[in-house]
Design a protein around this motif. Structure first.
Motif, PDB file in Angstrom:
ATOM      1  N   SER A   1       0.752  -1.175   0.084  1.00  0.00           N
ATOM      2  CA  SER A   1       0.092   0.070   0.095  1.00  0.00           C
ATOM      3  C   SER A   1       0.887   1.254   0.055  1.00  0.00           C
ATOM      4  CB  SER A   1      -1.086  -0.124   1.171  1.00  0.00           C
ATOM      5  OG  SER A   1      -0.350   0.417   2.521  1.00  0.00           O
ATOM      6  N   ASN A   2       0.350   2.382   0.196  1.00  0.00           N
ATOM      7  CA  ASN A   2       0.852   3.488   0.501  1.00  0.00           C
ATOM      8  C   ASN A   2       0.909   4.176   1.833  1.00  0.00           C
ATOM      9  OD1 ASN A   2       3.004   5.418  -0.287  1.00  0.00           O
ATOM     10  ND2 ASN A   2       1.578   6.924  -1.543  1.00  0.00           N
ATOM     11  N   SER A   3       0.759   3.370   2.755  1.00  0.00           N
ATOM     12  CA  SER A   3       0.000   3.926   4.027  1.00  0.00           C
ATOM     13  C   SER A   3       1.303   4.431   4.920  1.00  0.00           C
ATOM     14  CB  SER A   3      -0.422   2.659   4.944  1.00  0.00           C
ATOM     15  OG  SER A   3       0.669   1.837   5.342  1.00  0.00           O
ATOM     16  N   CYS A   4       2.399   4.253   4.553  1.00  0.00           N
ATOM     17  CA  CYS A   4       3.652   5.085   5.236  1.00  0.00           C
ATOM     18  C   CYS A   4       3.564   6.660   4.707  1.00  0.00           C
ATOM     19  CB  CYS A   4       4.817   4.663   4.983  1.00  0.00           C
ATOM     20  SG  CYS A   4       5.208   2.955   5.688  1.00  0.00           S
ATOM     21  N   LYS A   5       3.030   7.197   3.599  1.00  0.00           N
ATOM     22  CA  LYS A   5       2.901   8.352   3.394  1.00  0.00           C
ATOM     23  C   LYS A   5       2.285   9.369   4.682  1.00  0.00           C
ATOM     24  CE  LYS A   5       1.489  11.450  -0.315  1.00  0.00           C
ATOM     25  NZ  LYS A   5       0.216  11.839  -0.934  1.00  0.00           N
ATOM     26  N   ALA A   6       1.268   9.063   5.055  1.00  0.00           N
ATOM     27  CA  ALA A   6       0.717   9.692   6.132  1.00  0.00           C
ATOM     28  C   ALA A   6       1.551   9.734   7.305  1.00  0.00           C
ATOM     29  CB  ALA A   6      -0.684   9.027   6.324  1.00  0.00           C
ATOM     30  N   ILE A   7       1.915   8.837   7.546  1.00  0.00           N
ATOM     31  CA  ILE A   7       2.875   8.851   8.892  1.00  0.00           C
ATOM     32  C   ILE A   7       4.124   9.582   8.612  1.00  0.00           C
ATOM     33  CG2 ILE A   7       4.618   7.325  10.106  1.00  0.00           C
ATOM     34  CD1 ILE A   7       2.782   4.924   9.964  1.00  0.00           C
ATOM     35  N   GLY A   8       4.635   9.475   7.565  1.00  0.00           N
ATOM     36  CA  GLY A   8       5.839  10.560   7.277  1.00  0.00           C
ATOM     37  C   GLY A   8       5.312  11.816   7.353  1.00  0.00           C
ATOM     38  N   GLU A   9       4.231  12.317   6.937  1.00  0.00           N
ATOM     39  CA  GLU A   9       3.630  13.689   6.794  1.00  0.00           C
ATOM     40  C   GLU A   9       3.865  14.312   8.373  1.00  0.00           C
ATOM     41  OE1 GLU A   9       0.277  13.509   4.249  1.00  0.00           O
ATOM     42  OE2 GLU A   9       1.261  13.747   2.578  1.00  0.00           O
ATOM     43  N   GLN A  10       3.431  13.198   9.052  1.00  0.00           N
ATOM     44  CA  GLN A  10       3.206  13.635  10.454  1.00  0.00           C
ATOM     45  C   GLN A  10       4.695  14.215  11.095  1.00  0.00           C
ATOM     46  OE1 GLN A  10       1.421  10.462  12.607  1.00  0.00           O
ATOM     47  NE2 GLN A  10      -0.419  10.435  11.225  1.00  0.00           N
ATOM     48  N   VAL A  11       5.667  13.758  10.482  1.00  0.00           N
ATOM     49  CA  VAL A  11       6.904  13.727  11.262  1.00  0.00           C
ATOM     50  C   VAL A  11       7.877  14.681  10.225  1.00  0.00           C
ATOM     51  CG1 VAL A  11       6.617  11.858  12.943  1.00  0.00           C
ATOM     52  CG2 VAL A  11       7.913  11.761  10.729  1.00  0.00           C
ATOM     53  N   GLY A  12       7.301  15.072   9.075  1.00  0.00           N
ATOM     54  CA  GLY A  12       8.120  16.170   8.118  1.00  0.00           C
ATOM     55  C   GLY A  12       9.011  15.125   7.231  1.00  0.00           C
ATOM     56  N   LEU A  13       8.514  14.026   6.919  1.00  0.00           N
ATOM     57  CA  LEU A  13       9.279  13.040   6.027  1.00  0.00           C
ATOM     58  C   LEU A  13       8.521  12.589   4.788  1.00  0.00           C
ATOM     59  CD1 LEU A  13      11.092  10.667   8.578  1.00  0.00           C
ATOM     60  CD2 LEU A  13      12.136  12.448   7.178  1.00  0.00           C
ATOM     61  N   ASP A  14       9.169  12.621   3.838  1.00  0.00           N
ATOM     62  CA  ASP A  14       8.554  12.310   2.392  1.00  0.00           C
ATOM     63  C   ASP A  14       8.561  10.790   2.311  1.00  0.00           C
ATOM     64  OD1 ASP A  14       7.500  11.677  -0.005  1.00  0.00           O
ATOM     65  OD2 ASP A  14       8.731  13.188  -1.026  1.00  0.00           O
ATOM     66  N   MET A  15       7.520   9.859   2.701  1.00  0.00           N
ATOM     67  CA  MET A  15       7.415   8.495   2.611  1.00  0.00           C
ATOM     68  C   MET A  15       6.538   8.258   1.722  1.00  0.00           C
ATOM     69  SD  MET A  15       9.906   7.456   4.812  1.00  0.00           S
ATOM     70  CE  MET A  15      10.690   7.735   6.145  1.00  0.00           C
ATOM     71  N   ASP A  16       6.127   8.857   0.656  1.00  0.00           N
ATOM     72  CA  ASP A  16       5.376   8.779  -0.581  1.00  0.00           C
ATOM     73  C   ASP A  16       6.011   7.408  -1.393  1.00  0.00           C
ATOM     74  OD1 ASP A  16       3.411   8.842  -2.304  1.00  0.00           O
ATOM     75  OD2 ASP A  16       4.059  10.693  -3.313  1.00  0.00           O
ATOM     76  N   ARG A  17       5.229   6.450  -1.406  1.00  0.00           N
ATOM     77  CA  ARG A  17       5.922   5.368  -2.342  1.00  0.00           C
ATOM     78  C   ARG A  17       6.100   5.607  -3.534  1.00  0.00           C
ATOM     79  NH1 ARG A  17       4.330  -0.557  -1.547  1.00  0.00           N
ATOM     80  NH2 ARG A  17       5.373  -1.625  -3.158  1.00  0.00           N
ATOM     81  N   GLN A  18       7.321   5.531  -4.034  1.00  0.00           N
ATOM     82  CA  GLN A  18       7.758   5.844  -5.550  1.00  0.00           C
ATOM     83  C   GLN A  18       7.570   4.836  -6.624  1.00  0.00           C
ATOM     84  OE1 GLN A  18       9.386   9.233  -5.988  1.00  0.00           O
ATOM     85  NE2 GLN A  18       7.864   9.232  -4.325  1.00  0.00           N
ATOM     86  N   ILE A  19       7.265   3.721  -6.019  1.00  0.00           N
ATOM     87  CA  ILE A  19       7.104   2.452  -7.047  1.00  0.00           C
ATOM     88  C   ILE A  19       5.947   1.865  -6.640  1.00  0.00           C
ATOM     89  CG2 ILE A  19       8.043   0.308  -7.971  1.00  0.00           C
ATOM     90  CD1 ILE A  19      10.854   1.835  -6.963  1.00  0.00           C
ATOM     91  N   PRO A  20       4.795   1.599  -7.619  1.00  0.00           N
ATOM     92  CA  PRO A  20       3.641   1.091  -7.096  1.00  0.00           C
ATOM     93  C   PRO A  20       3.878  -0.184  -6.731  1.00  0.00           C
ATOM     94  CG  PRO A  20       3.578   1.858  -9.487  1.00  0.00           C
ATOM     95  CD  PRO A  20       5.120   2.077  -9.063  1.00  0.00           C
ATOM     96  N   PRO A  21       3.100  -0.804  -5.870  1.00  0.00           N
ATOM     97  CA  PRO A  21       3.239  -2.459  -5.555  1.00  0.00           C
ATOM     98  C   PRO A  21       2.838  -3.264  -6.601  1.00  0.00           C
ATOM     99  CG  PRO A  21       1.514  -1.271  -4.166  1.00  0.00           C
ATOM    100  CD  PRO A  21       1.749  -0.299  -5.352  1.00  0.00           C
ATOM    101  N   PRO A  22       3.892  -4.165  -6.973  1.00  0.00           N
ATOM    102  CA  PRO A  22       3.806  -5.254  -8.174  1.00  0.00           C
ATOM    103  C   PRO A  22       2.493  -6.103  -7.996  1.00  0.00           C
ATOM    104  CG  PRO A  22       5.634  -5.633  -6.829  1.00  0.00           C
ATOM    105  CD  PRO A  22       5.121  -4.562  -6.246  1.00  0.00           C
ATOM    106  N   MET A  23       2.045  -6.249  -6.745  1.00  0.00           N
ATOM    107  CA  MET A  23       0.660  -7.148  -6.742  1.00  0.00           C
ATOM    108  C   MET A  23      -0.169  -6.343  -5.848  1.00  0.00           C
ATOM    109  SD  MET A  23       2.254 -10.415  -4.720  1.00  0.00           S
ATOM    110  CE  MET A  23       1.153 -11.622  -5.282  1.00  0.00           C
ATOM    111  N   SER A  24      -1.370  -6.957  -5.615  1.00  0.00           N
ATOM    112  CA  SER A  24      -2.223  -6.322  -4.788  1.00  0.00           C
ATOM    113  C   SER A  24      -2.629  -7.259  -3.381  1.00  0.00           C
ATOM    114  CB  SER A  24      -3.813  -6.438  -5.493  1.00  0.00           C
ATOM    115  OG  SER A  24      -4.053  -7.554  -5.324  1.00  0.00           O
ATOM    116  N   PRO A  25      -2.882  -6.569  -2.474  1.00  0.00           N
ATOM    117  CA  PRO A  25      -2.818  -7.476  -0.965  1.00  0.00           C
ATOM    118  C   PRO A  25      -3.916  -8.676  -1.192  1.00  0.00           C
ATOM    119  CG  PRO A  25      -3.127  -4.943  -0.501  1.00  0.00           C
ATOM    120  CD  PRO A  25      -3.051  -4.989  -2.071  1.00  0.00           C
ATOM    121  N   GLU A  26      -4.885  -8.520  -2.021  1.00  0.00           N
ATOM    122  CA  GLU A  26      -5.793  -9.872  -2.265  1.00  0.00           C
ATOM    123  C   GLU A  26      -5.128 -10.738  -2.876  1.00  0.00           C
ATOM    124  OE1 GLU A  26      -6.264  -6.462  -2.995  1.00  0.00           O
ATOM    125  OE2 GLU A  26      -8.194  -5.982  -1.869  1.00  0.00           O
TER     126      GLU A  26
END
Ligand SMILES: [Fe+2]
Length: 268
Positions: free
Chosen positions: A46-71
């Protein structure tokens, strides 16, 4: 780019005495054995770390999409976790996986067990592990290793040595700093392949420490990991090759491609 499916994994042949890895980004891997057992290690899809990063001033936006889905993790034999941080135990991967009917067994150290339970996983689905504990899944033996954690919120980090019956062993360092006790305790199991954290922040090894550990445990192949997804947690993997070169070990360097199979031994 979710183009890798469990069907691809299940259909992929794994010769006797070998294993195949698929890198899913960060510390996420699928590993398949000759018998067809499939492990998912620290799946972050997923890209769930993006929001965590924003809370602490870090860019944790996923740069490469996941190659498969969680399902598409449905069909794995073991969901294996090194620790509870979100780029390893990801609620936004776990939730859709379970929503699609995914279930245990999960393998996790103590604080990660608690986190799994807080996310709705049933106790009976979880096998707790700790350094030196071995768990057997078909033709795979999964032995947890000692690791140095980042912070006091999760002190029960581990790495894993995964051995194929009558075949090779791969060592996933997990998130860890360098420590000579890791070198000593891992070397005695003679791993053939080392998958090494190299980001060099959050108390993790950088390329020089990873190369040194790889030399000490005498891994024949050394693969950089945990450097690729986040702008503020990135490292150039070539620096691992540079540091291996300094040690006369450049030929042991391999860099994996997201979603592509890597077989070891390579020429079987
Ligand atoms: Fe991490």
């Amino acid at each position: 780019m979710t183009n890798l499916t469990m069907r691809d994994i299940k259909e992929h042949p794994v010769p006797r005495g070998s294993f195949v890895l698929w890198w899913l980004g960060q510390s996420s891997y699928l590993m398949k054995s000759p018998e067809g057992k499939v492990l998912a290690l620290d799946p972050y899809l997923s890209n769930s770390c993006k929001a965590i990063g924003e809370q602490v001033g870090l860019d944790m936006d996923r740069q490469i999409p996941p190659p498969m889905s969680p399902e598409d993790l449905l069909g794995i034999d073991f969901y294996v976790l090194t620790h509870s941080h979100q780029d390893h135990l990801d609620p936004d991967t776990l939730g859709p996986y379970r929503g699609a009917g995914g279930h245990g067994p999960y393998l996790a150290p103590a604080e990660t067990v608690e986190k799994l339970e807080s996310l709705g996983v049933l106790k009976e689905e979880i096998t707790m592990t700790w350094p030196n504990k071995e768990v057997v899944v078909g033709d795979l033996t999964i032995r947890a290793t000692f690791a140095i954690p980042f912070s006091g919120d999760d002190l029960t980090h581990v790495g894993y040595l995964v051995s194929v019956e009558n075949g090779p062993t791969v060592y996933f360092t997990g998130d860890t700093d360098y420590h000579d006790l890791i070198a000593v305790s891992v070397a005695e199991h003679h791993p053939d392949v080392m998958v090494a954290v190299i980001n060099g922040a959050f108390r993790n090894m950088g390329p020089a420490e990873a190369a040194r550990l790889g030399q000490q445990i005498d891994a024949k192949v050394i693969i950089p990991s945990h450097y690729d997804l986040f702008p503020d947690n990135a490292q150039h993997p070539q620096m691992l090759r540079t540091n291996l070169n300094i040690l006369g070990l450049a030929d042991r360097y391999r860099v994996l491609e997201h979603g592509k199979p890597y077989q070891y031994p390579e020429n079987d």
